[in-house]
Design an enzyme around this catalytic site. Structure first.
Site: not given
Ligand SMILES: *Cc1c(COP(=O)(O)O)cnc(C)c1O
Length: 401
Positions: A208
């Protein structure tokens, strides 16, 4: 850069097949986390500090996140998935309440609705923004009745108009949970004051915009919601370990409502706090790379590659193109050493969800179904070079040619 020669077969348009010698260059991964030297130092200093779990670093990171995004409260957790679940539970809706969500989202976001005890209702998206529109939201409401809440997700970093979608759903923004996993950056994750959602959820997963490895946070203007999540992230205990160990702290606690084990560690928070300093420059680099991609694709002169739509508040987490015959194109790029990804496999195409969701609802997502075979996420991260972008687009055009 190491170059090795490999032989590949390639067909030509005239129908002949030739063996070409092509230079195989350094692979371009789909994603690579940026980690600053300050983040490394901060991690070591926590390991030497005598306090490893939730404590002063988490409080500092929460303060910095809240200030950065314009919210009075931020509460850290272990993942965005938990952030979504806890934010939804904080709404205290009756079990089985319908909650709107795009099907074109990460499976964890829909799992969060189920874990909170509610019923996901899938919404179709616009083929350009890859997000629900007031029309697709209204169509879902018309089909299934009034929802109790809605998750708004900023696909790829395209900032959705939360107020317009809430309006179309017949919901106040206090019943909206924003899945800002594709922020922070641009307008994504940022407070909009009185029109802010009940909760904005972030992810610090390795790929991210603000990578820690794992981690999440809830941002809110609602003090009660923040308190609920602070308690629920640690079993529902009335006082966490940090506060119990502070001078004057007492040993006792109560559990009024059973919670999760979802607290962030100080190790993660220290890394996040240091990484936050670099976020503005990383976002600037993402914008430059997007301009490169746009120009390189434009220069190809092909209409087989549909570029993502621009928006001044875009967080540019992903650069998602639409191409015909995506799986074949993806394979060609992989063979050439370029990693790509798909965001996302629609949840109603996944077995466990298909079994749980209402079949009639899953039959009303024509745009999502069409996009499922076309979406392709190209590499986009701060350490990607301009040359990498040129090469990815060249290979992409070749694969489509
Ligand atoms: C990555 C992601 C999540 C989940 O994030 P985590 O921190 O891995 O639980 C939720 N929604 C979207 C759109 C994502 O891309």
């Amino acid at each position: 850069m190491t170059e090795t020669m490999t032989e590949t077969m390639s067909g030509t348009t005239s129908g002949t097949t030739s063996v070409q010698r092509v230079a195989r260059r350094k692979p371009i991964g789909f994603s690579a986390p940026s980690v600053t030297a300050a983040a490394c130092d901060a991690a070591v200093s926590v390991l030497r500090s005598g306090w490893l779990t939730t404590g002063p670093r988490c409080m500092q990171f929460e303060g910095a996140l809240a200030a950065y995004l314009g919210y009075p409260y931020a509460v850290t957790v272990q993942s965005c998935t938990q952030a979504l679940e806890l934010a939804l539970r904080a709404l205290r809706l009756p079990p089985g309440t319908p909650v709107l969500t795009p099907s074109l989202t990460f499976c964890g976001a829909v799992a969060a609705i189920l874990h909170a005890g509610y019923r996901p209702v899938l919404v179709d998206v616009c083929a350009e923004t890859l997000t629900p529109t007031p029309q697709t939201v209204a169509a879902a409401v018309h089909r299934t009745g009034a929802p109790g809440a809605m998750i708004c997700m900023d696909m790829g970093g395209y900032p959705v108009d939360v107020a317009a979608l809430a309006d179309a759903a017949g919901l106040p923004t206090s019943r909206i949970v924003r899945d800002a996993a594709h922020g922070p950056g641009g307008d994504v994750g940022r407070s909009t004051g009185t029109t802010s959602p009940a909760a904005t959820c972030l992810s610090f997963y390795a790929t991210k915009n603000l990578p820690i490895g794992e981690g999440g946070a809830v941002l809110t203007h609602d003090e009660d919601l923040a308190d609920f999540i602070r308690t629920q992230r640690l079993h529902g205990m009335s006082r966490d370990a940090w506060r119990r160990y502070l001078p004057g702290g007492r040993a006792g606690y109560d559990v009024v409502e059973v919670g999760l084990k979802a607290n962030m560690t100080d190790l993660q928070a220290a890394i996040g706090l240091a990484q936050l300093d670099a976020l503005p420059q990383w976002q600037e680099r993402r914008r430059q790379l997007v301009a490169r991609y746009d120009a390189a694709i434009e220069a190809c002169g092909t209409d087989a590659i549909r570029r993502p739509v621009r928006h001044p508040g875009h967080a540019w987490h992903l650069y998602q193109v639409r191409v015909p015959d995506r799986d074949r194109v993806m394979g060609r790029l992989a063979d050439a050493g370029v990693g790509t990804s798909v965001h996302f496999l629609p949840v109603h195409h996944l077995s466990a969800f298909r079994a749980l969701l209402d079949p009639a609802g899953a039959a009303t997502l024509p745009v999502t179904d069409a996009l499922a075979g076309e979406l392709l996420s190209l590499p986009l991260y701060p350490s990607l070079t301009d040359n990498d972008v040129e090469r990815v687009v060249e290979l992409l055009a070749d694969a489509l040619g």
